[in-house]
Design a protein around this motif. Structure first.
Motif, short mmCIF file in Angstrom:
data_model
loop_
_atom_site.label_atom_id
_atom_site.label_comp_id
_atom_site.label_asym_id
_atom_site.label_seq_id
_atom_site.Cartn_x
_atom_site.Cartn_y
_atom_site.Cartn_z
N HIS A 1 33.85 -0.12 32.70
CA HIS A 1 34.50 -1.13 32.32
C HIS A 1 35.40 -0.76 31.16
CE1 HIS A 1 31.70 -3.74 34.96
NE2 HIS A 1 32.93 -3.79 35.53
N GLN B 1 35.05 -10.86 36.21
CA GLN B 1 35.46 -10.18 37.37
C GLN B 1 36.59 -11.06 37.58
OE1 GLN B 1 37.42 -8.29 39.32
NE2 GLN B 1 35.61 -7.32 39.67
N HIS C 1 27.68 -8.71 24.75
CA HIS C 1 27.82 -8.35 26.28
C HIS C 1 28.29 -6.87 26.26
CE1 HIS C 1 29.04 -8.16 30.27
NE2 HIS C 1 28.51 -9.57 30.55
N LYS D 1 29.47 -7.75 36.35
CA LYS D 1 28.36 -6.97 36.55
C LYS D 1 28.57 -5.65 36.21
CE LYS D 1 26.24 -9.93 39.90
NZ LYS D 1 26.38 -10.96 39.40
N ALA D 2 27.47 -4.67 35.47
CA ALA D 2 27.63 -3.31 35.02
C ALA D 2 27.41 -2.60 36.26
CB ALA D 2 26.65 -3.08 34.03
N GLN E 1 33.72 -14.75 38.99
CA GLN E 1 32.17 -14.17 38.70
C GLN E 1 31.79 -13.31 37.51
OE1 GLN E 1 29.86 -15.09 40.93
NE2 GLN E 1 31.42 -16.50 41.66
N ASP F 1 30.00 -1.71 30.43
CA ASP F 1 29.35 -0.38 30.91
C ASP F 1 30.75 0.59 30.67
OD1 ASP F 1 31.22 -0.34 33.23
OD2 ASP F 1 29.65 -1.16 34.52
#
Length: 173
Positions: A24, A160, A18, A172-173, A169, A21
């Protein structure tokens, strides 16, 4: 080191990488509180404060740093089962993300790891000072000034965890 050092491929048969990005990756290497957790064969959890982390250039691997004196049983559990969850939370904003992996392994500490731990303490101390805690408090809580142990893993899941409606959740990138 009393903990088995292992080499492993970027991903294992049970892990799907995973990649983080860039945003992150920067966040988890910044002024964040790092909490590293695993479990033993009886499913008893163990958690310790981390001393920083490094993200690989391709952002598929994360190395978290801990003090072996504080993390003896955690390091044994990681060596035994490869399970890990790490929470990164910035004290001044409560922005938080969690990474999980199943291929964690204890690896040799590098000069770059030692540098990362020093830089992490400095940045984390500055963030804590913004909300009223002094550098001595940060240093006592953080650790990392002495011996370090490194745990490398492939994030198989990312979440997150900032308090609010998006907590829990998938990241997300």
């Amino acid at each position: 080191t009393p903990y088995p050092l292992k080499s492993a491929p970027m991903t294992t048969g049970t892990d799907t990488a995973h990649p983080l990005d860039a945003r992150h990756a920067e966040f988890i290497q910044g002024p964040v509180s790092v909490i590293v957790a695993t479990r033993n064969a009886e499913l008893v959890a163990d958690a310790v404060r981390g001393c920083g982390c490094r993200v690989s250039r391709d952002r598929r691997q994360v190395t978290v740093l801990v003090e072996p004196d504080r993390a003896h049983s955690l390091l044994e559990d990681v060596a035994a089962n490869g399970m890990i969850a790490v929470v990164f939370s910035q004290p001044s904003t409560h922005q938080t993300i969690q990474l999980k992996g199943t291929d964690a392994r204890v690896v040799s500490v590098t000069a770059a790891d030692r540098t990362a731990a020093r830089q992490h303490l400095r940045a984390w101390s500055e963030d804590l000072e913004r909300i009223g805690f002094d550098a001595r408090f940060a240093a006592a809580l953080h650790g990392g000034a002495g011996e370090l142990a490194a745990i490398r893993f492939t994030p198989a899941a990312a979440f997150q965890q900032t308090p609010g409606p998006a907590a829990g959740q998938p990241l997300k990138a």
